[in-house]
Scaffold this active site. Structure first.
Site, PDB file in Angstrom:
ATOM      1  N   ASP A 150       0.319  -1.400  -0.464  1.00 15.84           N
ATOM      2  CA  ASP A 150       0.225  -0.157  -0.246  1.00 15.84           C
ATOM      3  C   ASP A 150       0.851   1.087  -0.039  1.00 15.84           C
ATOM      4  OD1 ASP A 150       0.861  -0.517   2.530  1.00 15.84           O
ATOM      5  OD2 ASP A 150      -0.870  -0.373   3.444  1.00 15.84           O
ATOM      6  N   HIS A 151       1.993   1.360   0.793  1.00 14.83           N
ATOM      7  CA  HIS A 151       3.030   2.778   0.679  1.00 14.83           C
ATOM      8  C   HIS A 151       3.897   2.925  -0.563  1.00 14.83           C
ATOM      9  CE1 HIS A 151       1.580   1.928   5.245  1.00 14.83           C
ATOM     10  NE2 HIS A 151       2.821   2.798   5.150  1.00 14.83           N
ATOM     11  N   ASP A 191       3.742  -0.959  11.724  1.00 15.87           N
ATOM     12  CA  ASP A 191       2.657   0.201  11.158  1.00 15.87           C
ATOM     13  C   ASP A 191       1.954   0.978  12.411  1.00 15.87           C
ATOM     14  OD1 ASP A 191       2.399   1.709   8.805  1.00 15.87           O
ATOM     15  OD2 ASP A 191       0.874   1.781  10.550  1.00 15.87           O
ATOM     16  N   ARG A 229      -1.436  11.993  10.278  1.00 17.93           N
ATOM     17  CA  ARG A 229      -0.865  13.201  10.221  1.00 17.93           C
ATOM     18  C   ARG A 229       0.053  14.602   9.451  1.00 17.93           C
ATOM     19  NH1 ARG A 229       2.792   7.607  11.845  1.00 17.93           N
ATOM     20  NH2 ARG A 229       2.352   7.509  13.829  1.00 17.93           N
ATOM     21  N   SER A 248       6.218   7.341  13.016  1.00 18.95           N
ATOM     22  CA  SER A 248       5.789   5.882  12.120  1.00 18.95           C
ATOM     23  C   SER A 248       6.733   4.975  13.315  1.00 18.95           C
ATOM     24  CB  SER A 248       6.762   6.240  10.855  1.00 18.95           C
ATOM     25  OG  SER A 248       7.276   4.761  10.909  1.00 18.95           O
ATOM     26  N   ARG A 263       8.149   2.278  11.082  1.00 21.48           N
ATOM     27  CA  ARG A 263       9.361   2.428  10.803  1.00 21.48           C
ATOM     28  C   ARG A 263      10.922   1.966  11.320  1.00 21.48           C
ATOM     29  NH1 ARG A 263       8.963   8.284   8.214  1.00 21.48           N
ATOM     30  NH2 ARG A 263       6.832   7.280   7.760  1.00 21.48           N
TER      31      ARG A 263
HETATM   32  C1  MIC Z   1       3.361   6.575   8.715  1.00 20.04           C
HETATM   33  O1  MIC Z   1       2.388   6.667   8.491  1.00 20.04           O
HETATM   34  O2  MIC Z   1       3.992   7.216   9.143  1.00 20.04           O
HETATM   35  C2  MIC Z   1       3.431   4.665   7.871  1.00 20.04           C
HETATM   36  C3  MIC Z   1       4.382   5.316   6.917  1.00 20.04           C
HETATM   37  O3  MIC Z   1       2.167   4.077   8.149  1.00 20.04           O
HETATM   38  C4  MIC Z   1       4.403   4.329   9.029  1.00 20.04           C
HETATM   39  C5  MIC Z   1       5.527   3.344   8.810  1.00 20.04           C
HETATM   40  C6  MIC Z   1       6.252   3.328   7.738  1.00 20.04           C
HETATM   41  O4  MIC Z   1       7.318   4.735   7.920  1.00 20.04           O
HETATM   42  O5  MIC Z   1       6.253   2.571   6.805  1.00 20.04           O
HETATM   43  C7  MIC Z   1       3.965   3.791  10.651  1.00 20.04           C
HETATM   44  O6  MIC Z   1       2.581   4.876  10.760  1.00 20.04           O
HETATM   45  O7  MIC Z   1       3.660   3.532  11.357  1.00 20.04           O
HETATM   46 FE1  SF4 Z   2      -0.576   4.883   4.854  1.00 18.92          FE
HETATM   47 FE2  SF4 Z   2       0.393   5.060   7.454  1.00 18.92          FE
HETATM   48 FE3  SF4 Z   2      -1.165   7.132   6.228  1.00 18.92          FE
HETATM   49 FE4  SF4 Z   2      -2.146   5.206   6.640  1.00 18.92          FE
HETATM   50  S1  SF4 Z   2      -1.078   6.732   8.157  1.00 18.92           S
HETATM   51  S2  SF4 Z   2      -2.648   5.655   5.370  1.00 18.92           S
HETATM   52  S3  SF4 Z   2      -0.950   3.652   6.862  1.00 18.92           S
HETATM   53  S4  SF4 Z   2       0.794   6.474   5.763  1.00 18.92           S
END
Ligand code: MIC
Ligand code: SF4
Length: 756
Positions: free
Chosen positions: A95-96, A160, A450, A645, A647
């Site tokens: 998805d990302h 995630d 976010r 995140s 990550r």
């Molecule tokens: C996000 O919303 O910041 C992400 C991208 O989904 C991250 C995961 C990632 O950095 O791959 C998260 O929320 O953990």
């Molecule tokens: Fe994707 Fe993270 Fe955004 Fe949700 S918050 S849509 S999992 S990047």
């Protein structure tokens, strides 16, 4: 096998006995969170009542979910664990890595071209190890999990931070780094500090323009981005039970934005309805049988102050729609005050984009309510002033809303429908081509979660405000940040003043959900002969070498890499957007390490002093110079360091480049664990004001590192350029197991040793 009813029945069989035993041990009524936690103890039982916020406890989660951007590192590590297949049901979701540019169809084709190497890798590893694989375009991990896998009373982890979304179906679902997922996939216990508990009592009922999103925007206002750290938030009251299951999901989703370990709701009719609508009547029936166990004991919600560490009350009858932002999700402004706040802060009033959808807000209810506003554009002869986009959370939602005519309604107001993927929520939005970094100052509103600087479009000058899909749609129609649909009117094509009617929608599709190809690929029964694909010269994927332990000698004579000033989220430490392409290649992605962090000494980003040459340069280059010279470094930070995140790249990259310790005023939970897992020192100032003592040319000695032990602060000698010294205390939360991770070089090294 879309979900595993047998596994769920097993969980439910043991649930009442375990909860009753825990209640007896604890000697008082139990909250829902405690019931789920005690029902998922690794050993099945305990002779000890745990101290919240203190005791480390081993758990046995029921499932694991990973998304493409974090699964790469998680699975590269899992490949070292020496196991033939995963020990608990696990899924991977693509998805990302899908960039939003022109619209779903073309964007998906492009993503499959540009990232096929990564998707192929993920598909082959999934196939080999018995992991369910959700193809690109199938949807966003958290929406797909809610639709298929989440179940009341269950416990899951996911790589995630928004894994917490599944709390909408009464789970304890927790975001973790990949190394934590490896523990569970390898059939080992998963460790968590027993969380504190925050109770949120929702009185009254949502109505009119106010949506579930506004509940969490208000909670963020009250708790701030770090107020939930180390706690589970449990919602209850009339406002909770009267709300849809997917609305609960939205609230739990954004619990990540207050730093909460997770959030959850007691089992109720809305969950029953949602389970049945998503073709899981058997789960609903099974849950019904143990219903009293899937919510708190009645006394808890009657006298919450007695059972929770903190209680918040929100009256939904008077709650106003909010917009939170810019740059932080806890800066809440009720819509009636937005005009005033925007003028005071000089926020651009013109709104360039309204974006709805994402994992946070793309339920059928959200979309149908937003569509009821879009419909009024033609009915009332209006024109939509802002650009408008939709990112559906899953193919099932997309297919259903298309069938029901909502996509047409949005198209009629000029909307762009992006692929069922993260897209603009994570900087995978090609809004400016290559010119994002000096884009114009502008305002956007979205229903994501976010809004850190650069998050959506890479432009540091974009001010992003978070709101409900309904409010975002109304504001996009009006094109103004200060438009309050409750009181304000718009002028239509005939020059008349018109008002938008309140949004209306359906909790669930009246004609049921439908989908042609949900996008699921089941793994082989026996994957032993499947070959995992990683090309030796790939710039996207790199097999991992185990980290060497950090020797005590190397913790003497360390240099300062950066003293980060103010907010330093995982987006600052390991930026997403264009860098997502390197998530499977540690050395390549390390070139973005801390490039977003602000240097406290000159307030610039990616501009730090190399103490060896006296010259200033980028953080990754400077760090590589220290590495080449065999010198370990220290990173210093402010509060809630590593917010955002899950990550683990934000820990693995510094580790790979030779950073040995991170010393901050406070950590976000997942990041602190990620640092520990990778064998680094994650430390906090015993005295916060010591942050001010750290100078640009400092050298550091961990004088008592050989005595590293639980509950014993470490001593750090700070030698300044003029030879003067400060001795400061650094606290830590390592237990004995975690100290072993440090000593062995990483948690993975410990697993490997145990399985050798
Ligand atoms: C996000 O919303 O910041 C992400 C991208 O989904 C991250 C995961 C990632 O950095 O791959 C998260 O929320 O953990
Ligand atoms: Fe994707 Fe993270 Fe955004 Fe949700 S918050 S849509 S999992 S990047």
């Amino acid at each position: 096998m879309a979900f595993d009813i047998d596994m769920i029945k097993e969980v439910y069989k043991a649930f009442p006995g375990r909860v009753d035993a825990a209640r007896e041990l604890v000697g008082r009524p139990l909250t829902l969170s405690e019931k789920i936690l005690y029902a998922h103890l690794w050993d099945g039982k305990t002779s000890q009542a745990f101290v919240r916020g203190k005791d480390y406890v081993d758990f046995a989660p029921d499932r694991v979910a990973c998304q493409d951007a974090t699964a790469q590192m998680a699975l590269l590590q899992f490949m070292h664990a020496g196991k033939p297949s995963v020990a608990v049901p696990t899924t991977v979701h693509c998805d990302h890595l899908i960039q939003a540019k022109v619209g779903a169809k073309k964007d998906l084709i492009r993503a499959n071209e540009t990232s096929n190497e990564v998707f192929d890798f993920l598909e082959s590893v999934s196939n080999k190890y018995g992991i369910g694989f959700w193809k690109p375009g199938a949807g966003i991990i958290h929406q797909v999990v809610l639709e298929n896998y989440a179940f009341p009373g269950g416990m899951m982890i996911g790589t995630d931070s928004h894994t917490v979304n599944a709390g909408g179906l009464g789970m304890v679902a927790i975001g973790v780094g990949g190394a934590d997922a490896v523990d569970v996939m390898a059939g080992m216990p998963w460790e968590l500090k027993f969380p504190k508990l925050i109770g949120v009592k929702l009185t009254g009922k949502l109505s009119g323009w106010t949506a579930p999103k506004d509940v969490i925007l208000k909670v963020a206002d009250i708790l701030t981005v770090k107020g939930g750290t180390g706690a589970i938030i449990e919602y209850f009251g009339e406002g909770a039970t009267s709300m849809s299951c997917t609305g609960k999901g939205t609230i739990c989703n954004m619990g990540a934005e207050v730093g909460a370990t997770t959030s959850t709701f007691g089992y109720d009719d809305s969950m029953d309805r949602y389970l049945r609508a998503t073709d899981r009547a058997d789960v609903a029936d099974a849950a019904k049988e143990i219903a009293p166990y899937l919510t708190a004991d009645p006394a808890v919600y009657q006298e919450p102050e007695k059972y929770f560490d903190q209680v918040i009350e929100i009256d939904l009858d008077t709650l106003e729609p909010h917009l939170n932002g810019p740059f932080t999700p806890d800066l809440a402004t009720p819509i009636s005050k937005m005009g005033e706040a925007a003028r005071e802060n000089d926020w651009p009033l013109r709104v360039e984009y309204g974006l709805i959808g994402s994992c946070t807000n793309s339920s059928y209810e959200d979309i149908s309510r937003a569509a009821s506003l879009a419909q009024q554009v033609s009915d009332k002869k209006l024109k939509t002033k802002s650009n408008f986009t939709i990112t559906p959370g899953s193919e099932q939602v997309r297919y259903t809303i298309e069938r029901d005519g909502y996509i047409d309604t949005f198209n009629n107001i000029g909307a762009t429908v992006f692929a069922n993927a993260c897209g603009p929520c994570i900087g995978m939005w090609d809004r400016y081509g290559d010119n994002a970094s000096d884009g114009p100052r502008n305002t956007i509103v979205h229903s994501f979660n976010r809004n850190f600087a650069k998050r959506a479009d890479g432009n540091p000058n974009t001010l992003a405000f978070v709101g409900s899909p309904e409010l975002v749609t109304a504001i996009a129609i009006a094109g103004r940040l200060d438009f309050n649909p409750i009181t304000d009117t718009l002028i239509n094509e005939d020059g008349e003043e018109v008002k938008l009617d309140e949004p209306r929608g359906y909790e669930l599709p009246p004609k049921g959900f439908a989908v042609e190809d949900a996008g699921y690929v089941a793994p082989k029964e026996d994957g032993s002969s499947v070959e995992v694909k990683v090309a030796g010269d790939s710039e996207r994927l790199q097999l991992l070498d185990p980290f060497e332990p950090i020797a005590p000698e190397s913790l003497q004579g360390m240099k300062l890499l950066i003293k980060a000033f103010g907010k330093c989220t995982t987006d600052h430490i390991s930026m997403a957007g264009p860098w997502l392409r390197f998530r499977g290649h540690l050395d390549n992605i390390a070139n973005n390490t801390l490039i977003g962090a602000v240097n406290a000494f000159n307030k610039k980003t990616n501009f730090v002093k190399n103490q060896l040459t006296g010259e200033y340069g980028g953080v990754p280059d400077t760090q590589r110079a220290y590495k080449a010279a065999g010198i370990k470094t220290l990173v210093v930070g402010d509060h809630n360091y590593g917010e955002g995140s899950s990550r683990e790249h934000a820990a693995m990259q510094p580790r790979h480049l030779g950073v040995a310790a991170v010393l901050v005023k406070s950590f976000a939970r997942i990041h602190e664990t990620n640092l520990k897992k990778q064998g680094m020192l994650a430390l906090t100032f015993a005295d916060e004001s010591d942050y001010d003592k750290i100078q640009e040319d400092d050298t550091f000695n961990f004088t008592d590192i050989r005595d590293f032990a639980p509950d014993k602060p470490l001593t750090l000698e700070v030698v300044h350029q003029d030879g003067s010294k400060d001795t400061i205390k650094a606290n830590h939360t390592y237990n004995a197991t975690q100290i072993a991770w440090f000593r062995e070089g990483s948690a993975l090294n410990v697993i490997k040793k145990e399985n050798a």
